[in-house]
Write a protein that holds these residues in place. Sequence first.
Motif, PDB file in Angstrom:
ATOM      1  N   PHE A  25       8.413   9.031 -13.305  1.00  0.00           N
ATOM      2  CA  PHE A  25       9.612   8.815 -12.485  1.00  0.00           C
ATOM      3  C   PHE A  25       9.340   8.723 -10.988  1.00  0.00           C
ATOM      4  CE2 PHE A  25      10.880  11.740 -15.970  1.00  0.00           C
ATOM      5  CZ  PHE A  25      11.458  10.788 -16.780  1.00  0.00           C
ATOM      6  N   TYR A  26       8.092   8.958 -10.570  1.00  0.00           N
ATOM      7  CA  TYR A  26       7.860   8.941  -9.123  1.00  0.00           C
ATOM      8  C   TYR A  26       7.754   7.513  -8.615  1.00  0.00           C
ATOM      9  CZ  TYR A  26       6.290  10.010  -4.486  1.00  0.00           C
ATOM     10  OH  TYR A  26       6.215  10.089  -3.128  1.00  0.00           O
ATOM     11  N   ARG A  27       8.529   7.212  -7.600  1.00  0.00           N
ATOM     12  CA  ARG A  27       8.450   5.913  -6.953  1.00  0.00           C
ATOM     13  C   ARG A  27       8.441   6.137  -5.458  1.00  0.00           C
ATOM     14  NH1 ARG A  27      13.531   3.411  -9.884  1.00  0.00           N
ATOM     15  NH2 ARG A  27      14.264   5.428  -9.238  1.00  0.00           N
ATOM     16  N   VAL A  28       7.574   5.427  -4.758  1.00  0.00           N
ATOM     17  CA  VAL A  28       7.450   5.659  -3.323  1.00  0.00           C
ATOM     18  C   VAL A  28       8.787   5.370  -2.651  1.00  0.00           C
ATOM     19  CG1 VAL A  28       6.320   4.878  -1.223  1.00  0.00           C
ATOM     20  CG2 VAL A  28       4.986   5.172  -3.335  1.00  0.00           C
ATOM     21  N   LYS A  53       0.752  11.087  -6.209  1.00  0.00           N
ATOM     22  CA  LYS A  53       2.023  11.298  -6.918  1.00  0.00           C
ATOM     23  C   LYS A  53       2.432  10.142  -7.809  1.00  0.00           C
ATOM     24  CE  LYS A  53       4.016  14.169  -3.292  1.00  0.00           C
ATOM     25  NZ  LYS A  53       4.823  13.947  -2.092  1.00  0.00           N
ATOM     26  N   ILE A  54       1.957   8.953  -7.523  1.00  0.00           N
ATOM     27  CA  ILE A  54       2.513   7.784  -8.226  1.00  0.00           C
ATOM     28  C   ILE A  54       2.228   7.773  -9.727  1.00  0.00           C
ATOM     29  CG2 ILE A  54       2.657   6.203  -6.260  1.00  0.00           C
ATOM     30  CD1 ILE A  54       0.000   4.992  -7.307  1.00  0.00           C
ATOM     31  N   PHE A  55       1.293   8.622 -10.166  1.00  0.00           N
ATOM     32  CA  PHE A  55       1.012   8.660 -11.603  1.00  0.00           C
ATOM     33  C   PHE A  55       1.954   9.628 -12.329  1.00  0.00           C
ATOM     34  CE2 PHE A  55      -2.783   7.142  -9.547  1.00  0.00           C
ATOM     35  CZ  PHE A  55      -3.034   5.996 -10.288  1.00  0.00           C
ATOM     36  N   GLY A  70       0.818  -1.217   0.000  1.00  0.00           N
ATOM     37  CA  GLY A  70       0.000   0.000   0.000  1.00  0.00           C
ATOM     38  C   GLY A  70       0.845   1.257   0.000  1.00  0.00           C
ATOM     39  N   MET A  71       0.196   2.402   0.280  1.00  0.00           N
ATOM     40  CA  MET A  71       0.950   3.675   0.302  1.00  0.00           C
ATOM     41  C   MET A  71       0.137   4.712   1.077  1.00  0.00           C
ATOM     42  SD  MET A  71       0.192   4.667  -3.635  1.00  0.00           S
ATOM     43  CE  MET A  71       0.014   2.967  -4.118  1.00  0.00           C
ATOM     44  N   THR A  72       0.787   5.831   1.389  1.00  0.00           N
ATOM     45  CA  THR A  72       0.099   6.888   2.122  1.00  0.00           C
ATOM     46  C   THR A  72      -0.824   7.649   1.161  1.00  0.00           C
ATOM     47  OG1 THR A  72       1.797   8.501   1.613  1.00  0.00           O
ATOM     48  CG2 THR A  72       2.087   7.225   3.632  1.00  0.00           C
ATOM     49  N   LEU A 119       7.785   4.510 -14.497  1.00  0.00           N
ATOM     50  CA  LEU A 119       7.175   4.954 -15.750  1.00  0.00           C
ATOM     51  C   LEU A 119       5.819   4.321 -16.028  1.00  0.00           C
ATOM     52  CD1 LEU A 119      10.248   4.912 -18.161  1.00  0.00           C
ATOM     53  CD2 LEU A 119       9.172   6.849 -17.034  1.00  0.00           C
ATOM     54  N   GLY A 120       5.617   3.116 -15.517  1.00  0.00           N
ATOM     55  CA  GLY A 120       4.424   2.343 -15.880  1.00  0.00           C
ATOM     56  C   GLY A 120       3.121   3.105 -15.710  1.00  0.00           C
ATOM     57  N   LEU A 121       2.906   3.655 -14.528  1.00  0.00           N
ATOM     58  CA  LEU A 121       1.620   4.305 -14.259  1.00  0.00           C
ATOM     59  C   LEU A 121       1.464   5.603 -15.051  1.00  0.00           C
ATOM     60  CD1 LEU A 121       1.197   3.674 -10.431  1.00  0.00           C
ATOM     61  CD2 LEU A 121      -0.037   2.577 -12.317  1.00  0.00           C
TER      62      LEU A 121
HETATM   63  P1  ADP Z   1       7.508   1.270 -11.094  1.00  0.00           P
HETATM   64  O1  ADP Z   1       8.190   0.851 -12.332  1.00  0.00           O
HETATM   65  O2  ADP Z   1       8.404   1.882 -10.070  1.00  0.00           O
HETATM   66  O3  ADP Z   1       6.646   0.200 -10.535  1.00  0.00           O
HETATM   67  P2  ADP Z   1       5.067   2.700 -11.685  1.00  0.00           P
HETATM   68  O4  ADP Z   1       4.854   3.981 -12.407  1.00  0.00           O
HETATM   69  O5  ADP Z   1       4.397   1.500 -12.260  1.00  0.00           O
HETATM   70  O6  ADP Z   1       6.629   2.490 -11.614  1.00  0.00           O
HETATM   71  O7  ADP Z   1       4.661   2.901 -10.184  1.00  0.00           O
HETATM   72  C1  ADP Z   1       5.138   4.035  -9.478  1.00  0.00           C
HETATM   73  C2  ADP Z   1       5.255   3.753  -7.998  1.00  0.00           C
HETATM   74  O8  ADP Z   1       3.957   3.555  -7.442  1.00  0.00           O
HETATM   75  C3  ADP Z   1       6.002   2.459  -7.665  1.00  0.00           C
HETATM   76  O9  ADP Z   1       7.394   2.652  -7.606  1.00  0.00           O
HETATM   77  C4  ADP Z   1       5.427   2.104  -6.298  1.00  0.00           C
HETATM   78  O10 ADP Z   1       6.102   2.825  -5.301  1.00  0.00           O
HETATM   79  C5  ADP Z   1       3.997   2.625  -6.381  1.00  0.00           C
HETATM   80  N1  ADP Z   1       3.025   1.542  -6.681  1.00  0.00           N
HETATM   81  C6  ADP Z   1       2.519   1.202  -7.889  1.00  0.00           C
HETATM   82  N2  ADP Z   1       1.653   0.195  -7.790  1.00  0.00           N
HETATM   83  C7  ADP Z   1       1.586  -0.131  -6.487  1.00  0.00           C
HETATM   84  C8  ADP Z   1       0.855  -1.100  -5.725  1.00  0.00           C
HETATM   85  N3  ADP Z   1      -0.006  -1.964  -6.302  1.00  0.00           N
HETATM   86  N4  ADP Z   1       1.045  -1.123  -4.382  1.00  0.00           N
HETATM   87  C9  ADP Z   1       1.897  -0.263  -3.788  1.00  0.00           C
HETATM   88  N5  ADP Z   1       2.618   0.669  -4.434  1.00  0.00           N
HETATM   89  C10 ADP Z   1       2.469   0.747  -5.768  1.00  0.00           C
END
Ligand code: ADP
Length: 265
Positions: A207-210, A202-204, A194-196, A223-225
């Motif tokens: 380059f942002y990664r938790v 921010k995750i969308f 999970g995440m805060t 990059l995926g999201l």
């Molecule tokens: P990554 O290649 O780092 O997975 P994404 O753009 O797909 O890049 O995701 C960005 C960030 O979002 C990830 O680095 C992760 O920290 C967080 N994240 C994505 N999906 C999940 C998930 N199902 N559960 C928890 N954190 C997630």
Amino acid sequence: QSTSRIELDEGNDELTHLSTVFNDMLDRMQRYIEQQKDFVEDVSHELRTPVAIMEGHLKLLNRWGKDDPEVLDESLQASLQEIERMKSLVQEMLDLSRAEQVEIHYKNEKTSLKPLILQAIINFKLIYPDFVFNLDDDIRDEIYVSIYRNHLEQILVIILDNAVKYSSERKEIHVSVAADNQNVDIAIQDFGEGMTQEDTEKIFNRFYRVDKARSRYKGGNGLGLAIARELLIGYKGTVYVESVLDYGSIFRIKLPIYQNEIKNS
Ligand code: ADP
């Protein structure tokens, strides 16, 4: 740097406006350059690690490992896995640069949802046999969405892949679908880290990664999201996440239902 910014005394409205526009542009360029620098660093690291791992295995095989079937098998599997990582990284980079430089070719075609989701789940079950993938059994057969099927496939793979990647001990992924006359909602739920609340927004971003170190270790590059969201926006869809830290996340993909043209009779 801020030295090249334009600073004006108050008084001239037009000039003040121009200078604001100019300074905004400078800030954006600066951010962009920084992101690019981070990106090149990340990519180099991403590519260096699998190459080093493969080199290690190949050297081992070359010395004596090829005569031991077990070592041979293990090294080949490990090398193939690293190649997969590199391939997906290169693919994501290509997708991203295409998305930025060349227009993505959005094709609003009639795509049947159920078989596409079923196929994605079959593929994931094959790749991740230790995971349980639960799919709603009451997905209607006749749900059609307005999107190029390869693009929807790509979006599903990105989100399912993350669900697997960021799962914890509970290796379970739930997929469900809800539809009305206008939209369909595809929910992909995991029971992972999970995440805060702050991170859900921010995750969308590109380059942002938790957790940079952990995400990189898991093959992530942030990059995926960004790609998934960019694609969905082009089809008038959205994606967002509901998440609880240390409990899990639900990613919701929303897409418009394919509307048949009204026939004149
Ligand atoms: P990554 O290649 O780092 O997975 P994404 O753009 O797909 O890049 O995701 C960005 C960030 O979002 C990830 O680095 C992760 O920290 C967080 N994240 C994505 N999906 C999940 C998930 N199902 N559960 C928890 N954190 C997630």
